[in-house]
Design an enzyme around this catalytic site. Structure first.
Site, short mmCIF file in Angstrom:
data_model
loop_
_atom_site.label_atom_id
_atom_site.label_comp_id
_atom_site.label_asym_id
_atom_site.label_seq_id
_atom_site.Cartn_x
_atom_site.Cartn_y
_atom_site.Cartn_z
N ASN A 16 -16.33 -6.69 -5.67
CA ASN A 16 -16.18 -5.31 -5.96
C ASN A 16 -15.50 -4.97 -7.18
O ASN A 16 -15.83 -4.25 -7.93
CB ASN A 16 -16.19 -4.63 -4.86
CG ASN A 16 -16.42 -3.06 -4.96
OD1 ASN A 16 -17.45 -2.48 -5.32
ND2 ASN A 16 -15.25 -2.30 -4.85
N GLY A 28 -12.68 -13.87 -9.56
CA GLY A 28 -13.26 -13.30 -8.42
C GLY A 28 -14.59 -12.91 -9.05
O GLY A 28 -15.07 -12.84 -10.19
N PHE A 29 -15.77 -12.34 -8.12
CA PHE A 29 -16.76 -11.60 -8.66
C PHE A 29 -17.37 -10.61 -7.43
O PHE A 29 -18.44 -10.41 -7.40
CB PHE A 29 -18.01 -12.67 -8.98
CG PHE A 29 -18.58 -13.47 -7.79
CD1 PHE A 29 -18.10 -14.72 -7.38
CD2 PHE A 29 -19.78 -12.80 -7.17
CE1 PHE A 29 -18.83 -15.30 -6.34
CE2 PHE A 29 -20.46 -13.49 -6.07
CZ PHE A 29 -19.90 -14.69 -5.68
N LYS A 74 1.92 1.85 -3.57
CA LYS A 74 0.83 2.01 -4.17
C LYS A 74 0.12 3.50 -3.95
O LYS A 74 -0.19 4.01 -5.09
CB LYS A 74 -0.46 0.89 -3.81
CG LYS A 74 -1.64 1.09 -4.84
CD LYS A 74 -2.98 0.50 -4.33
CE LYS A 74 -2.56 -1.06 -3.62
NZ LYS A 74 -3.92 -1.79 -3.38
N LYS A 111 -3.00 -0.73 6.66
CA LYS A 111 -3.75 -1.85 6.19
C LYS A 111 -4.16 -2.28 7.91
O LYS A 111 -3.60 -2.16 8.69
CB LYS A 111 -2.99 -2.95 5.55
CG LYS A 111 -4.21 -3.79 5.05
CD LYS A 111 -4.62 -3.06 3.37
CE LYS A 111 -5.32 -3.61 2.74
NZ LYS A 111 -5.57 -3.10 1.26
N THR A 128 -11.67 1.00 -8.13
CA THR A 128 -10.88 0.13 -8.25
C THR A 128 -10.82 -0.63 -9.92
O THR A 128 -10.04 -0.81 -10.54
CB THR A 128 -10.81 -0.92 -7.27
OG1 THR A 128 -10.93 -0.35 -6.00
CG2 THR A 128 -9.32 -1.94 -7.22
N GLN A 143 0.69 -1.23 -0.03
CA GLN A 143 -0.04 -0.05 -0.01
C GLN A 143 0.86 1.35 -0.11
O GLN A 143 0.62 2.12 -0.78
CB GLN A 143 -0.68 0.09 1.29
CG GLN A 143 -2.17 1.09 1.15
CD GLN A 143 -3.45 0.30 0.36
OE1 GLN A 143 -3.58 -0.73 0.55
NE2 GLN A 143 -3.76 1.30 -0.37
N GLY A 166 -12.26 0.05 2.73
CA GLY A 166 -12.82 -1.24 2.67
C GLY A 166 -11.66 -2.09 2.12
O GLY A 166 -10.67 -1.60 1.59
N ASP A 167 -11.82 -3.38 2.03
CA ASP A 167 -11.11 -4.47 1.45
C ASP A 167 -11.96 -5.69 1.36
O ASP A 167 -13.31 -5.53 1.60
CB ASP A 167 -9.77 -4.32 2.15
CG ASP A 167 -8.71 -5.31 1.42
OD1 ASP A 167 -8.08 -4.58 0.39
OD2 ASP A 167 -8.58 -6.49 1.39
N TRP A 210 -16.44 -6.64 -10.46
CA TRP A 210 -17.62 -6.09 -11.10
C TRP A 210 -17.27 -4.87 -11.80
O TRP A 210 -17.79 -4.67 -12.85
CB TRP A 210 -18.64 -5.87 -9.80
CG TRP A 210 -19.65 -4.88 -10.01
CD1 TRP A 210 -20.80 -5.06 -10.45
CD2 TRP A 210 -19.94 -3.64 -9.80
NE1 TRP A 210 -21.59 -4.11 -10.72
CE2 TRP A 210 -20.95 -3.22 -10.15
CE3 TRP A 210 -19.12 -2.73 -8.89
CZ2 TRP A 210 -21.63 -1.93 -9.65
CZ3 TRP A 210 -19.41 -1.43 -8.58
CH2 TRP A 210 -20.85 -0.90 -9.12
#
Ligand code: GLU
Length: 452
Positions: free
Chosen positions: A245, A242-243, A119, A131, A214, A116, A170-171, A248
């Site tokens: 956030n 994945g599916f 990033k 984090k 993201t 992070q 969030g994460d 998507w």
């Protein structure tokens, strides 16, 4: 001679980190990946040499570990472990998400906090690295249980964070619902309404586009990568894992730009939809996710022309572009080999550290366009930075304004990676580029601030 010297320095550094942090494989993996590219760079810069910059960056400024006791719906007392890693504040308040997942431990959160820092530096916004999380599993819990857990978690966390100190978000396992409960408890205990968390609801200080950011950022970055070889998203086949956030947001944007996404995955296996996941199918993903379900198989029940492959990862499916968007170490060497054998052109990481070190090396050796998550998924935290700005100026920007800034930031990150990562034959090593570009800003700030 010179070369051997650098190799030796890398090995000595890794040995030291290893002996100081035994039993932390994920943390070690993240630090190694940076060390291989940044130590040779440090060796070329007189002002950095001997300042122990990377050693300092690999030691959290502060680690907070706390008990989270709460009462479940049946009246039984539950005890979880909460964490916040305040990794580096050289360029701004600590900033980074909170993860609620049974796999959460010190190693996982330290790797995430370390990444992070790089990033956040890449975004060019004033955010340090942090984090947090807990080994709490929101799956199968009632809303009221989740609320009580969030309140118990924040009762301790609120002593250590603040809008100028540390701003969580969030994460995995922490979405709009959890951020709402966490914010409510912070406000109640501290008696202040501030932008102490990001990813807030629109009604109480959130930013438009944050939920999509993201994924959108990943696709903007991917677009730039493809552009370097004269290609575009249009007409390309994408394999996505994945599916949640992030997946998507990726699927929405890829579809909008004329690409076709043919897979999603969950812990139970992957779904192959030859017709492409678009339109009402994307909305259904959102519905699946918000129902607290993580079974990808349910997609096939709703759209029976799709196929479900139990217990498998989607990397065996032929594609032009692969986007791992689930979690760490979900793409192994054998997966990298399958993707390359099937002619993959570009791998844009959307999750944090989804590829193992040997998978990354395989992509680089085969000159596949490959970007590490710390560069390509930075759009999420960048938009959190934009949420912080809006909270500070007490104004809300339109979707168009936030989206335009997000795109500009992703283009900027891509350019920084290119500037530092371009090799003699013209191939861009995004791993090297992201690590060095992220390192330089933090290093400059640390040098200026002395040994603190
Ligand atoms: N958890 C996200 C990440 O890995 C977002 C962090 C944030 O918005 O602070 O970057």
């Amino acid at each position: 001679m010179e070369h051997n010297n650098v190799e030796q320095r890398i090995q000595e550094f890794i040995d030291k980190i290893e002996s100081k942090n035994p039993h932390e494989p994920e943390f070690l993996q993240a630090v190694k990946e940076v060390a291989y590219t940044v130590i040779p760079f440090i060796a070329t810069r007189k002002e950095y040499d001997g300042m122990k910059l990377l050693e300092r960056m690999a030691e959290p400024e502060r680690t907070i570990i706390f008990r989270v006791p709460w009462v479940d719906d049946s009246g039984e007392i539950q005890v979880n472990r909460g964490f916040r890693i305040q990794m580096n504040s050289a360029i701004g308040p600590y900033k980074g998400g909170i993860r609620f997942h049974p796999t959460v431990n010190l190693s996982v959160l330290k790797f995430l906090a370390f990444e992070q820092t790089f990033k956040n530096s890449l975004t060019t916004l004033p955010m340090g690295g942090g984090k947090g999380g807990a080994d709490f599993d929101p799956q199968g819990k009632s809303d009221m249980e989740v609320m009580r857990f969030c309140q118990a978690f924040m009762t301790e966390l609120c002593k250590h964070i603040g809008p100028e100190t540390d701003v969580p978000a969030g994460d995995i396992g922490v979405g709009a619902r959890e951020i709402g409960y966490l914010f409510g408890q912070y406000k109640k205990i501290r008696n202040e309404f501030t932008g102490v968390l990001t990813g807030k609801g629109i009604a109480y200080g959130g930013s438009l586009i944050r939920p999509e950011a993201t994924g959108y950022g990943v696709v903007y970055f991917c677009e730039q990568m493809l552009k370097t070889v004269g290609e575009s998203i249009k007409g390309k086949t994408f394999v996505v894992s994945g599916f949640g956030n992030v997946a998507w947001g990726v699927i929405k944007k890829v579809t909008e730009l004329g690409g076709k996404v043919v897979t999603i995955s969950g812990p139970d296996g992957y779904v192959y939809d030859k017709d492409g996941i678009d339109g009402e199918k994307v909305d259904y993903l959102l519905q699946l996710r918000s129902s607290g379900n993580n079974r990808a198989e349910d997609y096939v029940k709703k759209f029976p022309t799709a196929e479900f492959f139990a217990g498998k990862r989607p990397w065996e499916v032929k594609c032009d572009v692969a986007i791992p968007a689930a979690t760490q170490n979900e793409l192994l060497l054998e997966d990298a080999k399958a993707l390359v054998a099937n002619g993959v052109m570009c791998v844009t990481e959307a999750a944090n550290m989804p590829s193992t070190l040997d998978a990354i090396n395989y992509f680089l050796e085969n000159k596949v366009l490959f970007s590490p998550g710390k560069a390509s998924n930075a759009g999420g935290v960048a938009t959190s930075g934009l949420e912080m700005t809006q909270n500070s100026i007490r104004l809300n920007w339109t979707s168009e304004e936030v989206d335009a800034r997000l795109k500009e930031i992703m283009i900027g990150i891509h350019k920084a990676c290119r500037d530092y990562g371009k090799e003699e034959d013209g191939y861009v090593n995004y791993v090297k580029g992201a690590n060095i570009a992220g390192f330089v800003k933090v290093a400059e700030a640390m040098l200026a601030q002395g040994v603190v």
